[in-house]
Enzyme design. Structure first.
Site, short mmCIF file in Angstrom:
data_model
loop_
_atom_site.label_atom_id
_atom_site.label_comp_id
_atom_site.label_asym_id
_atom_site.label_seq_id
_atom_site.Cartn_x
_atom_site.Cartn_y
_atom_site.Cartn_z
N GLU A 183 -10.96 -6.58 -4.98
CA GLU A 183 -10.92 -7.64 -3.95
C GLU A 183 -12.15 -7.58 -3.05
O GLU A 183 -12.31 -6.64 -2.27
CB GLU A 183 -9.64 -7.48 -3.11
N ASP A 185 2.31 1.80 3.43
CA ASP A 185 3.23 0.82 4.00
C ASP A 185 4.66 1.32 3.81
O ASP A 185 5.56 0.97 4.57
CB ASP A 185 3.14 -0.54 3.28
N MET A 229 2.64 -5.75 -7.70
CA MET A 229 1.30 -5.24 -7.36
C MET A 229 1.40 -4.10 -6.37
O MET A 229 2.24 -4.11 -5.47
CB MET A 229 0.48 -6.40 -6.78
N HIS A 281 0.87 -1.17 0.00
CA HIS A 281 0.00 0.00 0.00
C HIS A 281 0.91 1.22 0.00
O HIS A 281 2.02 1.16 0.55
CB HIS A 281 -0.83 0.09 1.28
N ASP A 332 -5.07 -13.77 -3.52
CA ASP A 332 -4.54 -13.62 -2.16
C ASP A 332 -4.70 -14.96 -1.43
O ASP A 332 -5.82 -15.40 -1.15
CB ASP A 332 -5.31 -12.53 -1.39
N GLU A 375 -9.61 -13.68 -2.27
CA GLU A 375 -8.80 -14.09 -1.11
C GLU A 375 -9.47 -15.27 -0.41
O GLU A 375 -10.66 -15.21 -0.09
CB GLU A 375 -8.63 -12.92 -0.14
N HIS A 398 -11.54 -14.48 2.69
CA HIS A 398 -12.75 -13.66 2.55
C HIS A 398 -13.94 -14.49 2.11
O HIS A 398 -15.06 -14.28 2.61
CB HIS A 398 -12.48 -12.51 1.58
N LYS A 413 -14.78 -8.69 0.04
CA LYS A 413 -14.76 -9.21 1.41
C LYS A 413 -16.14 -8.95 2.01
O LYS A 413 -16.70 -7.88 1.79
CB LYS A 413 -13.67 -8.49 2.22
N ASP A 446 -11.64 -12.36 10.65
CA ASP A 446 -10.62 -12.38 9.60
C ASP A 446 -9.29 -12.89 10.17
O ASP A 446 -8.56 -12.16 10.82
CB ASP A 446 -10.47 -10.93 9.11
N ASP A 457 -6.56 -14.58 8.54
CA ASP A 457 -5.34 -14.35 7.75
C ASP A 457 -4.20 -15.29 8.15
O ASP A 457 -3.04 -14.88 8.30
CB ASP A 457 -4.86 -12.89 7.88
N ASP A 490 -1.35 -13.15 1.45
CA ASP A 490 -1.91 -12.06 2.23
C ASP A 490 -2.27 -12.62 3.61
O ASP A 490 -3.43 -12.84 3.93
CB ASP A 490 -3.14 -11.47 1.54
C1 GLT Z 1 -5.80 -5.72 4.29
C2 GLT Z 1 -6.85 -6.69 3.84
C3 GLT Z 1 -6.43 -7.48 2.69
C4 GLT Z 1 -6.21 -6.67 1.46
C5 GLT Z 1 -5.08 -5.74 1.57
C6 GLT Z 1 -5.06 -4.85 0.35
S1 GLT Z 1 -4.98 -4.92 3.04
O1 GLT Z 1 -4.84 -6.37 5.07
O2 GLT Z 1 -7.21 -7.53 4.94
O3 GLT Z 1 -7.28 -8.54 2.42
O4 GLT Z 1 -5.83 -7.55 0.43
O5 GLT Z 1 -5.59 -3.60 0.56
MN MN Z 2 -6.32 -9.59 0.70
MN MN Z 3 -7.92 -10.83 4.72
#
Ligand code: GLT
Ligand code: MN
Ligand code: MN
Length: 388
Positions: free
Chosen positions: A182, A58, A89, A55, A246, A218, A221, A184, A256, A258, A288
């Site tokens: 993306e 970042d 990216m 980003h 992702d 992702e 998500h 979510k 979430d 991750d 991600d």
């Molecule tokens: C954030 C989010 C991710 C996105 C990123 C891109 S940032 O951490 O949870 O799923 O891909 O903006």
């Molecule tokens: Mn993501």
């Molecule tokens: Mn995520």
């Protein structure tokens, strides 16, 4: 012993925000020290990754002066050159600053919407300078808690106008970006607009230049919404819209998480990797994800190794699955086709319709046929668990 060493051709990438995650959560303060972007690039080179994604903020703090920005970017490019790490990216942080508390492109406030566009254009300039060709849009704050306050149809329209504007900005500057949207379903908003891959695909078809826009699905998500990620990815792929992916891991229905790729849903991730490899997806394999909050630096390095290693193990298992004589025999049996209905393959014709209407089907026979999916699924399990 198989070789699970990551190589540039595997296209493994990590975001600065992933291995750089400091272990903050809504209930607790950071558990790790921040790592500078330059040091993250070095770490990624050491673990054998191909690229780094980011980003805008970042890398460049939101309140940096122009001179500070240029110095930071120069140092970062130097680290990229030194290590050979690429930046495929880039994306914009349109969620952290309080200005975006009620959305960015979909905010009710025209000034916030304009600022979000300006911030994204500047971030696109930065990504282009670093060589990025994929530009991701994750609308983390584009949603609502209070549906009395925001009209969701207006939200869709505003998001469309923003993406149309930014497509033109990319073309006007010859950036050559392809946009990857993306989805979510929730978190950080109670509900986020365009909650799933299917929803995003429907939206993309309404854009002025839908050719340059695809999706960035992702794992976590779709799993948060209890959906089958493989099916979402397959639909995006079939539509020519799988521009980026992702990878991480996540239990169904939870917050979430991750998690490290491969750490939770082993069979689902196996089928995902098998699909990506079999169809020849050639984009980034972007992780991600972030390490457990209990990890310190050395365990974060283990986390990065683990994401890539798990992908390569799944890839090896996919090759084993594809080469397994018994599995292939079962698949051939399941997909047997004596060509009797080949006349339907070229679509509608009066003759085909007449022939079909006159056909007598063995309905009872179709219903009585054994489909050996129990056997097939057990063989898949045996391949995965290494007992075959
Ligand atoms: C954030 C989010 C991710 C996105 C990123 C891109 S940032 O951490 O949870 O799923 O891909 O903006
Ligand atoms: Mn993501
Ligand atoms: Mn995520």
């Amino acid at each position: 012993m198989a070789d699970y060493t990551p190589k540039p051709e595997h296209k493994f990438t990590f975001g600065l925000w992933t291995v750089g995650n400091i272990g903050r959560d809504p209930f607790g303060e950071p558990t790790r020290d921040p790592i500078s972007p330059v040091d993250i690039v070095r770490m990624l080179a050491e673990v054998g990754a191909w690229g780094v994604n980011l980003h805008d903020n970042d890398l460049v703090p939101i309140d940096a002066t122009a001179a500070e920005r240029d110095q930071i970017v120069a140092d970062f490019k130097w680290a990229m050159d030194e290590t050979g790490i690429v930046c495929p990216m880039a994306t914009t942080n349109l969620f952290a600053d309080p200005a975006f508390k009620d959305g960015a492109f979909t905010s009710n406030d025209p000034a916030v919407r304009a600022y979000a566009l300006q911030k994204t254009m500047r971030s696109m300039d930065l990504g282009a300078e670093l060589g990025a060709k994929i530009y991701v849009f994750w609308g983390g704050r584009e949603g609502a808690e209070c549906d009395s306050a925001k009209n969701p149809a207006e939200g869709v329209k505003r998001f469309r106008e923003a993406i149309n504007f930014l497509c033109e900005y990319s073309k006007d500057n010859d950036y050559g970006y392809r946009f990857a949207l993306e989805p979510k379903p929730n978190e950080p908003r109670s509900d986020i607009y365009f909650p799933t891959v299917g929803s995003m695909l429907g939206f993309i078809a309404t854009l002025d230049d839908s050719e340059m826009v695809g999706v960035n699905p992702e794992v976590a998500h779709e799993h948060m919404a209890g959906l089958n990620f493989l099916h979402a990815v397959a639909q995006a792929w079939e539509a020519g819209k799988l521009f980026h992916i992702d990878l991480n891991d996540q239990m169904f229905g939870r917050y979430d998480q991750d998690f490290r790729f491969g750490s939770m849903m082993i069979k689902q991730n196996f089928h995902l990797v098998r699909f990506l490899e079999d169809v020849g997806y050639d984009g980034s394999r972007h992780f991600d994800a972030h390490a457990y909050r209990s990890s310190q630096y050395e365990d974060v390095v283990e986390f990065a190794h683990g994401c890539m290693r798990s992908y390569l193990v799944f890839k090896e298992k996919a090759a084993q699955f594809n080469a397994d004589g018994e599995i292939q025999e079962l698949l051939a049996e399941i997909n047997a086709d004596d060509g009797r209905y080949a006349y339907l393959n070229s679509g509608y014709s009066r003759a085909a319709a007449d022939q079909l209407k006159a056909t007598e089907f063995d309905r009872a026979g179709m219903g009585a046929r054994n489909l050996p999916y129990e056997r097939l699924d057990q063989l898949t399990f045996d391949v995965l668990l290494g007992v075959r």
